[in-house]
Motif scaffolding. Structure first.
Motif, short mmCIF file in Angstrom:
data_model
loop_
_atom_site.label_atom_id
_atom_site.label_comp_id
_atom_site.label_asym_id
_atom_site.label_seq_id
_atom_site.Cartn_x
_atom_site.Cartn_y
_atom_site.Cartn_z
N PRO A 296 24.79 48.60 88.87
CA PRO A 296 23.82 49.56 88.33
C PRO A 296 23.74 50.73 89.32
O PRO A 296 23.44 50.54 90.50
N TRP A 297 24.04 51.93 88.85
CA TRP A 297 24.12 53.09 89.74
C TRP A 297 23.78 54.35 88.96
O TRP A 297 24.34 54.60 87.90
N GLU A 298 22.86 55.14 89.48
CA GLU A 298 22.45 56.39 88.84
C GLU A 298 22.06 56.19 87.36
O GLU A 298 22.44 56.97 86.49
N ASP A 299 21.36 55.11 87.10
CA ASP A 299 20.91 54.76 85.74
C ASP A 299 22.08 54.44 84.80
O ASP A 299 21.89 54.36 83.59
N GLN A 300 23.27 54.29 85.36
CA GLN A 300 24.46 53.98 84.58
C GLN A 300 25.00 52.63 85.05
O GLN A 300 24.39 51.93 85.86
N LEU A 301 26.19 52.29 84.55
CA LEU A 301 26.89 51.09 84.97
C LEU A 301 28.24 51.51 85.53
O LEU A 301 29.05 52.12 84.82
N LEU A 302 28.48 51.23 86.80
CA LEU A 302 29.72 51.61 87.47
C LEU A 302 30.61 50.37 87.58
O LEU A 302 30.20 49.35 88.13
N TYR A 347 32.48 58.58 82.02
CA TYR A 347 33.30 59.21 83.06
C TYR A 347 34.25 58.19 83.65
O TYR A 347 33.95 56.99 83.66
N ALA A 348 35.39 58.65 84.12
CA ALA A 348 36.36 57.82 84.84
C ALA A 348 36.90 58.63 86.00
O ALA A 348 37.11 59.84 85.88
N PHE A 349 37.11 57.98 87.13
CA PHE A 349 37.61 58.71 88.29
C PHE A 349 38.46 57.78 89.16
O PHE A 349 38.40 56.55 89.03
N ALA A 350 39.23 58.37 90.04
CA ALA A 350 40.08 57.59 90.95
C ALA A 350 40.17 58.30 92.29
O ALA A 350 40.10 59.53 92.38
N GLY A 351 40.33 57.51 93.34
CA GLY A 351 40.53 58.03 94.68
C GLY A 351 41.63 57.25 95.36
O GLY A 351 42.16 56.28 94.82
N LEU A 352 41.97 57.67 96.57
CA LEU A 352 43.07 57.06 97.30
C LEU A 352 42.58 56.48 98.63
O LEU A 352 42.00 57.20 99.45
N ARG A 353 42.81 55.21 98.82
CA ARG A 353 42.54 54.60 100.12
C ARG A 353 43.71 54.95 101.04
O ARG A 353 44.88 54.87 100.65
N ARG A 509 29.32 66.83 92.21
CA ARG A 509 29.03 66.37 93.56
C ARG A 509 27.63 66.70 94.08
O ARG A 509 27.13 66.00 94.94
N ARG A 510 26.97 67.76 93.60
CA ARG A 510 25.60 68.02 94.05
C ARG A 510 24.60 67.36 93.11
O ARG A 510 23.48 67.05 93.51
N THR A 514 27.98 65.26 85.61
CA THR A 514 29.32 64.89 85.16
C THR A 514 29.46 63.39 84.97
O THR A 514 30.00 62.94 83.95
N ILE A 515 28.99 62.62 85.92
CA ILE A 515 29.16 61.17 85.80
C ILE A 515 28.33 60.60 84.65
O ILE A 515 28.63 59.53 84.11
N ARG A 516 27.31 61.32 84.25
CA ARG A 516 26.51 60.90 83.09
C ARG A 516 27.11 61.39 81.77
O ARG A 516 26.57 61.08 80.70
N GLY A 517 28.17 62.17 81.84
CA GLY A 517 28.78 62.72 80.63
C GLY A 517 27.97 63.84 80.01
O GLY A 517 28.06 64.10 78.81
N LEU A 518 27.19 64.55 80.85
CA LEU A 518 26.28 65.58 80.34
C LEU A 518 26.73 66.99 80.72
O LEU A 518 25.96 67.95 80.55
N ASP A 519 27.94 67.15 81.21
CA ASP A 519 28.44 68.48 81.60
C ASP A 519 29.06 69.17 80.39
O ASP A 519 30.25 69.43 80.31
N THR A 520 28.21 69.51 79.44
CA THR A 520 28.66 70.14 78.20
C THR A 520 29.14 71.57 78.46
O THR A 520 28.90 72.14 79.53
N ASP A 521 29.77 72.16 77.47
CA ASP A 521 30.24 73.53 77.61
C ASP A 521 29.07 74.48 77.90
O ASP A 521 29.19 75.40 78.71
N ASP A 522 27.95 74.27 77.21
CA ASP A 522 26.78 75.13 77.43
C ASP A 522 26.24 74.98 78.84
O ASP A 522 25.87 75.98 79.50
N VAL A 523 26.18 73.75 79.33
CA VAL A 523 25.70 73.50 80.69
C VAL A 523 26.63 74.17 81.70
O VAL A 523 26.20 74.86 82.63
N ARG A 524 27.92 73.98 81.51
CA ARG A 524 28.89 74.56 82.44
C ARG A 524 28.81 76.09 82.44
O ARG A 524 28.91 76.72 83.50
N ALA A 525 28.61 76.67 81.27
CA ALA A 525 28.54 78.13 81.19
C ALA A 525 27.32 78.67 81.95
O ALA A 525 27.42 79.67 82.68
N ARG A 526 26.18 78.01 81.80
CA ARG A 526 24.99 78.51 82.49
C ARG A 526 25.11 78.29 84.00
O ARG A 526 24.68 79.13 84.79
#
Length: 535
Positions: A296-302, A347-353, A509-510, A514-526
């Motif tokens: 359970p992380w940021e009100d989501q499931l990671l 959201y899905a993401f990957a990093g490198l160890r 990152r701030r 994005t991880i909540r899937g809420l970075d819509t086109d309108d949000v990004r534009a503003r």
């Protein structure tokens, strides 16, 4: 007027000044010779810059992308002792990890690092039995001096009451242990801020295009500002290569014949909407080496992670369809199907160890930090994790003190004499901060409790600076997206105080849009418009 009525509304006093402009920072970087230039603003670079600045050194830190913009913001978000290390007999390592975990949670960043209970389910035919896991979690707790509770084994019925997502088919027992979690991006930006407050000069989105040499020794770097193309340089007595997956790329700039020193392992994660509150995370053994997490992380499931060798361009790493399916399939060992619906994924993401080079598979490779010195005197550091990032910073500082000729010793205080357990900016009890945000408002005005909680656990007492922005412009108190807790004042704050330059810097990152899937086109534009409005 009563005493309570005379207390001013929080956020009515001006915040500290905005971060310098990019042009001002470039000029500061190019006009001086620094004691230490740190290249890379991830886990390792930010910690070293912070500790070096505390020691009295003149420090510069640059990153080709955003701070923690790659691997360091793609972790499993855990601050943990490392339960699986016990099976290899690494008792001392686990004890050291626990110590650092508890220092972060109690003294350095209680506003950013949160306690988390873990369930370790034992299924019929699983790789580990209940007796062994019970002994393991008890020993794990003992190595933390039982500071978080006593590891134990509980019944399936009791476990389901705490976690509605737990799969009960063939479930024999559940082992319980305790660790912590955090938002890695927020810890990173707070560490950058701590370094800057200690005197470091920092700049993101500034790519190293070459190294400077004096008499065959690395003496600085040539850079290009990725935001406007401006080229500039930085002179430094010592250069530290902390570029993570790109560490060997920079080593070849120093020495074209440098042999590879690392190998990479990809770890992917996915984020899903949570169907019900989870009081505990789940850590499920997959095989001898690997555990899959449902957090359970940021009100989501990671969910995650994977662990496979990666040989491509680090800039191209991403979670593939195969990774996503593997994560869902492995989560299904212990998570009920209705919590794993693909429609829930946001959201899905990957990093490198970054792992030391050597034989064997990446899943069994040692997770350790390696510091080396190149032919031109550049130090390179690779490998590390958030739990011990302060310790790694101190380790590198000790290495700097031992360099041949001791070039920095006269100008730096030894690590042993530095203030211990220096807190990150905003340190506060988040419950107290959230309470003040809710009660210290103008009559008839009340902050959304979810927003107050989100601010308190991501900014600590710096939340009051964000409240000031809302007091000055109430429109900044509106939610960025109706389904998320964040407000527009956080965008302005990220722009003016947290080095946010791009839309992704803000939304990925701030904040957590994005991880909540809420970075819509309108949000990004503003957000783009607000970034362009920087004074």
């Amino acid at each position: 007027m009563s005493t309570l009525q005379s207390v001013p509304t929080l956020g009515t006093h001006p915040a500290a000044g905005s971060t310098p402009s990019r042009a001002e920072t470039r000029e500061r970087l190019s006009k001086a010779t620094y004691d230490l230039l740190v290249i890379g603003g991830g886990i390792l670079g930010t910690s070293v810059a912070w500790h070096a600045a505390q020691s009295g050194l003149r420090v510069a830190m640059v990153d080709a992308g955003d701070f923690a913009g790659a691997t360091s913001s793609a972790s499993s978000k855990l601050v943990h002792g490392g339960l699986r290390y016990l099976q290899t007999g690494a008792v001392k390592l686990v004890a050291e990890n626990h110590h650092e975990r508890r220092v972060l949670a109690k003294d350095v960043a209680p506003h950013l690092v949160n306690p988390l209970t873990f369930y370790l389910p034992v299924y019929k035919g699983g790789p580990v039995g209940a007796a062994k896991l019970g002994a393991g979690v008890f020993a794990y707790s003992a190595l933390s001096a039982f500071g978080d509770g006593v590891g134990k084994v509980i019944s399936p019925a009791k476990a389901v009451a705490g976690n509605p997502g737990l799969r009960t088919d063939n479930l024999k027992a559940v082992a319980v242990y305790y660790d912590h979690q955090m938002n890695d991006s927020r810890v990173a930006v707070m560490t950058v801020r701590a370094a800057a407050e200690s005197g470091a000069v920092v700049l993101n989105h500034a790519e190293v295009t070459g190294l400077r040499f004096t008499h065959g020794r690395v003496s600085g770097a040539e850079l290009k500002d990725r935001r406007d193309g401006t080229e500039f340089g930085v002179n430094a007595r010592v250069v530290l290569n902390a570029t993570g997956p790109w560490v060997d790329h920079l080593r070849t700039m120093e020495d074209k014949g440098a042999a590879p020193s690392i190998r990479l392992s990809k770890g992917a994660h996915i984020v899903l909407k949570r169907k019900a509150p989870w009081k505990a995370a789940m850590a499920t053994p997959i095989d001898k080496y690997r555990i899959t997490f449902a957090l359970p992380w940021e009100d989501q499931l990671l969910l995650g992670t994977t662990d496979e060798a990666y040989e491509g361009d680090p800039a191209d790493v991403r979670a593939t369809e195969s990774d996503i399916q593997q994560i869902l399939d492995e989560a299904a060992f212990s998570v009920r199907d209705e919590h794993l619906d693909r429609d829930l994924m946001t959201y899905a993401f990957a990093g490198l160890r970054v792992l030391p080079g050597g034989p064997g598979g990446v899943e069994s490779a040692k997770r350790e930090t390696v510091v080396s010195e190149g032919r031109g005197g550049m130090l390179s550091v690779a490998g590390g994790k958030w739990t011990t990032y302060r310790h790694i910073g101190r380790t590198v500082m000790n290495k700097l003190a031992q360099l041949p000729g001791s070039p920095l010793n006269e100008d730096m205080e030894p690590v042993s004499s530095l203030v211990r357990r220096v807190p990150l900016p905003g340190i506060a009890n988040p419950n107290a901060v959230a309470h003040r945000l809710l009660v210290d408002r103008e009559p008839g005005v009340r902050m959304d409790p979810l927003t107050a909680r989100q601010l308190a656990t991501h900014y600590g007492s710096l939340s009051f600076d964000i409240a000031r922005l809302v007091n000055e412009d109430p429109s900044l108190g509106e939610r960025i997206h109706p389904d998320g807790p964040e407000i527009w004042a956080q965008v302005a704050y990220a722009r003016d105080h947290e080095w946010a330059e791009t839309v992704d810097d803000v939304l990925r990152r701030r904040t957590t849009l994005t991880i909540r899937g809420l970075d819509t086109d309108d949000v990004r534009a503003r957000v783009e418009e607000m970034l362009a409005d920087k004074a």
